[in-house]
Design an enzyme around this catalytic site. Structure first.
Site, PDB file in Angstrom:
ATOM      1  N   GLU A 154      41.900  36.705  28.819  1.00  0.00           N
ATOM      2  CA  GLU A 154      41.868  35.292  29.241  1.00  0.00           C
ATOM      3  C   GLU A 154      40.618  35.132  30.091  1.00  0.00           C
ATOM      4  O   GLU A 154      40.543  35.664  31.193  1.00  0.00           O
ATOM      5  CB  GLU A 154      43.154  34.956  29.997  1.00  0.00           C
ATOM      6  CG  GLU A 154      43.367  33.464  30.128  1.00  0.00           C
ATOM      7  CD  GLU A 154      42.739  32.897  31.365  1.00  0.00           C
ATOM      8  OE1 GLU A 154      41.535  32.510  31.299  1.00  0.00           O
ATOM      9  OE2 GLU A 154      43.424  32.836  32.398  1.00  0.00           O
ATOM     10  N   GLU A 184      30.955  27.588  32.927  1.00  0.00           N
ATOM     11  CA  GLU A 184      32.059  27.536  33.887  1.00  0.00           C
ATOM     12  C   GLU A 184      31.469  27.678  35.288  1.00  0.00           C
ATOM     13  O   GLU A 184      30.920  28.725  35.631  1.00  0.00           O
ATOM     14  CB  GLU A 184      33.026  28.700  33.614  1.00  0.00           C
ATOM     15  CG  GLU A 184      34.230  28.687  34.521  1.00  0.00           C
ATOM     16  CD  GLU A 184      35.194  29.826  34.212  1.00  0.00           C
ATOM     17  OE1 GLU A 184      34.791  30.994  34.296  1.00  0.00           O
ATOM     18  OE2 GLU A 184      36.357  29.539  33.899  1.00  0.00           O
ATOM     19  N   GLY A 200      39.623  37.294  33.641  1.00  0.00           N
ATOM     20  CA  GLY A 200      38.408  37.338  34.448  1.00  0.00           C
ATOM     21  C   GLY A 200      37.243  36.746  33.690  1.00  0.00           C
ATOM     22  O   GLY A 200      37.414  35.841  32.868  1.00  0.00           O
ATOM     23  N   SER A 201      36.055  37.270  33.949  1.00  0.00           N
ATOM     24  CA  SER A 201      34.835  36.699  33.360  1.00  0.00           C
ATOM     25  C   SER A 201      34.633  37.162  31.918  1.00  0.00           C
ATOM     26  O   SER A 201      35.173  38.196  31.504  1.00  0.00           O
ATOM     27  CB  SER A 201      33.624  37.132  34.191  1.00  0.00           C
ATOM     28  OG  SER A 201      33.475  38.530  34.115  1.00  0.00           O
ATOM     29  N   GLY A 234      35.268  40.881  30.469  1.00  0.00           N
ATOM     30  CA  GLY A 234      36.210  40.910  29.343  1.00  0.00           C
ATOM     31  C   GLY A 234      35.626  41.649  28.144  1.00  0.00           C
ATOM     32  O   GLY A 234      36.314  42.410  27.457  1.00  0.00           O
ATOM     33  N   CYS A 272      40.862  28.931  35.940  1.00  0.00           N
ATOM     34  CA  CYS A 272      40.383  29.177  34.575  1.00  0.00           C
ATOM     35  C   CYS A 272      40.591  27.953  33.699  1.00  0.00           C
ATOM     36  O   CYS A 272      39.772  27.627  32.852  1.00  0.00           O
ATOM     37  CB  CYS A 272      41.085  30.386  33.977  1.00  0.00           C
ATOM     38  SG  CYS A 272      42.846  30.382  34.228  1.00  0.00           S
TER      39      CYS A 272
HETATM   40  O1  TXE Z   1      34.894  38.347  37.631  1.00  0.00           O
HETATM   41  P1  TXE Z   1      35.212  39.774  36.976  1.00  0.00           P
HETATM   42  P2  TXE Z   1      34.245  37.973  39.039  1.00  0.00           P
HETATM   43  C1  TXE Z   1      34.774  33.871  36.130  1.00  0.00           C
HETATM   44  C2  TXE Z   1      34.230  32.785  37.036  1.00  0.00           C
HETATM   45  C3  TXE Z   1      33.537  33.567  38.097  1.00  0.00           C
HETATM   46  C4  TXE Z   1      33.012  34.764  37.327  1.00  0.00           C
HETATM   47  C5  TXE Z   1      32.734  36.016  38.141  1.00  0.00           C
HETATM   48  O2  TXE Z   1      33.329  31.989  36.317  1.00  0.00           O
HETATM   49  O3  TXE Z   1      32.499  32.841  38.688  1.00  0.00           O
HETATM   50  O4  TXE Z   1      34.005  35.041  36.386  1.00  0.00           O
HETATM   51  O5  TXE Z   1      33.932  36.429  38.834  1.00  0.00           O
HETATM   52  C6  TXE Z   1      37.656  43.631  37.458  1.00  0.00           C
HETATM   53  N1  TXE Z   1      36.072  47.304  34.206  1.00  0.00           N
HETATM   54  N2  TXE Z   1      36.174  34.154  36.399  1.00  0.00           N
HETATM   55  O6  TXE Z   1      32.970  38.727  39.217  1.00  0.00           O
HETATM   56  O7  TXE Z   1      34.115  40.728  37.187  1.00  0.00           O
HETATM   57  C7  TXE Z   1      37.507  43.113  38.873  1.00  0.00           C
HETATM   58  O8  TXE Z   1      37.698  44.162  39.807  1.00  0.00           O
HETATM   59  C8  TXE Z   1      37.310  46.867  34.471  1.00  0.00           C
HETATM   60  C9  TXE Z   1      37.125  33.461  35.573  1.00  0.00           C
HETATM   61  O9  TXE Z   1      35.262  38.123  40.102  1.00  0.00           O
HETATM   62  O10 TXE Z   1      35.579  39.496  35.570  1.00  0.00           O
HETATM   63  C10 TXE Z   1      38.608  42.065  38.904  1.00  0.00           C
HETATM   64  O11 TXE Z   1      39.862  42.715  39.106  1.00  0.00           O
HETATM   65  N3  TXE Z   1      37.573  45.892  35.359  1.00  0.00           N
HETATM   66  C11 TXE Z   1      38.474  33.983  35.721  1.00  0.00           C
HETATM   67  C12 TXE Z   1      38.560  41.478  37.484  1.00  0.00           C
HETATM   68  O12 TXE Z   1      37.887  42.450  36.690  1.00  0.00           O
HETATM   69  C13 TXE Z   1      36.543  45.318  35.997  1.00  0.00           C
HETATM   70  C14 TXE Z   1      38.908  34.515  37.018  1.00  0.00           C
HETATM   71  C15 TXE Z   1      37.812  40.146  37.369  1.00  0.00           C
HETATM   72  O13 TXE Z   1      36.481  40.318  37.786  1.00  0.00           O
HETATM   73  C16 TXE Z   1      35.211  45.729  35.752  1.00  0.00           C
HETATM   74  C17 TXE Z   1      37.855  35.168  37.747  1.00  0.00           C
HETATM   75  C18 TXE Z   1      34.996  46.768  34.816  1.00  0.00           C
HETATM   76  N4  TXE Z   1      33.766  47.211  34.512  1.00  0.00           N
HETATM   77  C19 TXE Z   1      36.546  34.945  37.443  1.00  0.00           C
HETATM   78  N5  TXE Z   1      34.396  44.962  36.517  1.00  0.00           N
HETATM   79  C20 TXE Z   1      39.583  33.346  34.945  1.00  0.00           C
HETATM   80  N6  TXE Z   1      39.612  33.567  33.631  1.00  0.00           N
HETATM   81  O14 TXE Z   1      40.446  32.725  35.512  1.00  0.00           O
HETATM   82  C21 TXE Z   1      35.176  44.109  37.221  1.00  0.00           C
HETATM   83  N7  TXE Z   1      36.485  44.325  36.920  1.00  0.00           N
END
Ligand code: TXE
Length: 481
Positions: free
Chosen positions: A252, A383, A230-231, A235, A286
Site C-alpha cells: 500500500e 504525493e 509506505g513509499s 515498496g 495515504c
Molecule cells: O517512507 P518509507 P518514509 C510516503 C510519503 C512520504 C514518503 C517518505 O509520501 O513523504 O513516503 O516517507 C521502512 N527495507 N509515505 O521515508 O521509507 C521504514 O522503517 C524494509 C506514504 O517514512 O517507505 C518504515 O517502517 N523496510 C505512506 C516503512 O518502511 C524499510 C506512509 C515506511 O518508510 C526500508 C509513509 C527497507 N530498505 C510514507 N526502508 C502511506 N502509504 O501511507 C525503510 N523501511
C-alpha cells in the site's frame, strides 16, 4: 506521557528484552522537537530471534489454537485497547504529532479491527467442489506461517489493526517492524496482546531502522508473506526482496487521490470533506483526497469557499487538539516545504496563519490551497504528504476522467454529483481501489476492502478480503471409488 512499559526494549517470544546491540534511537515530540523517550535500535540479530520465536509459536501453543479461540483473544485485545484508549491516544499524539481527537479515532479503529477480525476468525470457510464420480474435493484456507509487517508512522494503530488483526485471525505468527519515527503504540499493542492471552511468539515487535531491521525482515526466507505500507521507493525494494524467495507481498504505497466535484454537487455537504481529506493528520494520509477537480462553472465559487475554510484553520501543538498539528519529523517538513517552494505566488490561493507562539522546534507547515495549476505539474502529480490541497478545473465528464486517471497512482477517488447515472459511470471509470460517491472515506470503515492500482500498490487489506490475502488455499481431492 510515560508509557507503562519500557520502550527501550523489543518484544520477542512473549518477553521484553534489550536488542542485541543495546543501542537506542530517540523518540521526538513533533510538536516541540524535544526528545521524550528512547526506543531500541533493533537489527538483523533481533529480527532473526523474532522469526525463530514466531516459528516456535506456530509449532506450539499458537499453532494448536482453534479459530474460535484466536477470535476470542482478538476480542479481549479489542477491549483492552479501549480500556487503555486515553493512554494510547496520548502516546500517539506525542509520538506522531496528530491532534488528540484524531488519535482517539485511531484507538477506536484499532479496537474495531480486533473486533471485526475476532468475529471473522471462525467464519473463513473453504468450499466443496463437485468433481468426478469417486472423488470428494474440498478446499482448506491455511495460514502462510510467519508473516512480516512493515508499517509507516502516519497511522500506526490503524495499520497495525488492519494488518496484524487479519494475520492473527487466520493463524499466522507475526513479526512487526514499526517505523522508527513512531513505535510506541506498536509496543503498547504487543503488551496488551500478551495481557489478552496471545501465546508467546504469535506477535513480535522489533523497532529499528528501515534499511537495517526492515531489510533483514524482507530478506528472511522463513517469512512467507510480507505486508508493507509506505513509499513507492521502499515498496519497490520490499517487492524485489520478496521475489528472491517467491513470497507474496501486499503493498500500500499512497496516492494522489482525486475528488471530482461537478456543478450539480451539494457544495455545502461536500466542503467539509474536501477540506478535511487534505488536512487530516496534517495531510500525512495515504488516502488523502488531495486533488480537487472542479467543473469550470463552479470553480470560482468553490475556490472562494475552500480558501475561506482553509484560511480559518487553527494550527497548534498536537495536545491542544486544534485542526492541524505539526508534521511527524523535520525531514517530512523539509519534503513538504520543498513542494510548496514550487508554487508561484499566483498559485497560492489561501494559507492558514501559523501562530507566533508555536514552539520553535516543532515541524509546522501552514495548511495551503494551491490553484491555477496544470494537471501535469508536480504539485498536481506527486504525493505531497502535507496539509496542501490542489484545485484543478475540468470541462466535462470526459475531461474529469482523463485528469483523474492521469497520475501514476490509483488508491482512492470520489465523485460529487446529484446525477445518479454519472455517479455510476464515474465509479466504473475512475482508476482506484476505492471510489466514494457523495462522501469521502466513509469514516475509515474497517469493513471496506482497501488497496490500490498502479503505483499505489497491489493486494487488498481491510474487510474480509484481507483474510484471503493472509491465507493460502489448499485443494484436497480424495479418491474413494
Ligand atoms: O517512507 P518509507 P518514509 C510516503 C510519503 C512520504 C514518503 C517518505 O509520501 O513523504 O513516503 O516517507 C521502512 N527495507 N509515505 O521515508 O521509507 C521504514 O522503517 C524494509 C506514504 O517514512 O517507505 C518504515 O517502517 N523496510 C505512506 C516503512 O518502511 C524499510 C506512509 C515506511 O518508510 C526500508 C509513509 C527497507 N530498505 C510514507 N526502508 C502511506 N502509504 O501511507 C525503510 N523501511
Amino acid at each position: 506521557m510515560t508509557p507503562w512499559f519500557d520502550p527501550k526494549l523489543i518484544f520477542v517470544g512473549g518477553q521484553w528484552r534489550p536488542c542485541a546491540s543495546g543501542e537506542t534511537l530517540p523518540v521526538t515530540d513533533p510538536s516541540t522537537g524535544a526528545e521524550i523517550a528512547r526506543i531500541a535500535k533493533g537489527g538483523a540479530a533481533d529480527i532473526d530471534a523474532a522469526v525463530c520465536a514466531a516459528e516456535e509459536a506456530l509449532a506450539g501453543e499458537w499453532g494448536a489454537l482453534s479459530a474460535a479461540e484466536r477470535g476470542r483473544i482478538l476480542f479481549r485485545l479489542g477491549h483492552l485497547v479501549l480500556e487503555h484508549g486515553d493512554a494510547l491516544a496520548e502516546m500517539e499524539t506525542t509520538d506522531v504529532g496528530k491532534p488528540l481527537k484524531q488519535a482517539k479515532n485511531d484507538v477506536v479503529a484499532l479496537a474495531r479491527y480486533c473486533e471485526f477480525y475476532g468475529g471473522a476468525a471462525d467464519k473463513l470457510m473453504g468450499q466443496t467442489i463437485p468433481f468426478s464420480e469417486g472423488f470428494t474435493v474440498y478446499t482448506l484456507r491455511e495460514p502462510h506461517g510467519v508473516t512480516g509487517h512493515i508499517i509507516p508512522w502516519n497511522y500506526p494503530m490503524q495499520i497495525i489493526g488492519r494488518s496484524i488483526g487479519a494475520a492473527l485471525a487466520t493463524g499466522n505468527a507475526c513479526v512487526l517492524k514499526p517505523a522508527e519515527e513512531a513505535c510506541l503504540t506498536a509496543l503498547a499493542f504487543a503488551d496488551l496482546a500478551a495481557q489478552a492471552g496471545l501465546p508467546a511468539g504469535a506477535l513480535n515487535v522489533v523497532p529499528g531502522l528501515g534499511a537495517v531491521a526492515g531489510a533483514a525482515l524482507t530478506s528472511d526466507a522463513r517469512v512467507r508473506h510480507l505486508s508493507f505500507t509506505g513509499s513507492v521507493a521502499t515498496g519497490r525494494r520490499v517487492q524485489i526482496a520478496a521475489a528472491e524467495h517467491i513470497v507474496p507481498v501486499t503493498l500500500e504505497l499512497g496516492g494522489k487521490s482525486p475528488q471530482v466535484v461537478f456543478a450539480d454537487a451539494d457544495l455545502d455537504k461536500a466542503l467539509p470533506f474536501l477540506v478535511n481529506a487534505g488536512i487530516q493528520n496534517a495531510g500525512q494520509t495515504c488516502s488523502a483526497g488531495s486533488r480537487i477537480l472542479v467543473q469550470r462553472e463552479i470553480h470560482d465559487d468553490l475556490a472562494a469557499r475552500m480558501a475561506d475554510a482553509i484560511g480559518k484553520l487553527r494550527v497548534a501543538p498536537a495536545m491542544e487538539d486544534a485542526d492541524v498539528g505539526p508534521l511527524v519529523s523535520a525531514r517530512q517538513k523539509g519534503i513538504v516545504d520543498g513542494f510548496l517552494a514550487q508554487a508561484g505566488a499566483d498559485q497560492v490561493l489561501a494559507q492558514a496563519p501559523l501562530p507566533d507562539d508555536l514552539p520553535e522546534g516543532g515541524n509546522y507547515v501552514a495548511p495551503t490551497l494551491i490553484g491555477n495549476i496544470a494537471p501535469d505539474h508536480p504539485l498536481a502529480q506527486e504525493e505531497i504528504f502535507g496539509p496542501v490541497q490542489v484545485l484543478i478545473p475540468f470541462e466535462d465528464e470526459e475531461d474529469a476522467v482523463r485528469i483523474s486517471n492521469g497520475t501514476k497512482y490509483g488508491l482512492v477517488a470520489s465523485v460529487w454529483s446529484a446525477d445518479g447515472g454519472r455517479q455510476m459511470r464515474l465509479a466504473k471509470r475512475l482508476q482506484a481501489g476505492q471510489v466514494f460517491v457523495n462522501n469521502y472515506g466513509a469514516a475509515g470503515g474497517v469493513e471496506l476492502p482497501f488497496g490500490g492500482v498502479g503505483q499505489s500498490g497491489h493486494g487488498r487489506e481491510k474487510g474480509f478480503e484481507a483474510l484471503y490475502a493472509f491465507t493460502t488455499l489448499k485443494t484436497v481431492a480424495a479418491h474413494h471409488g
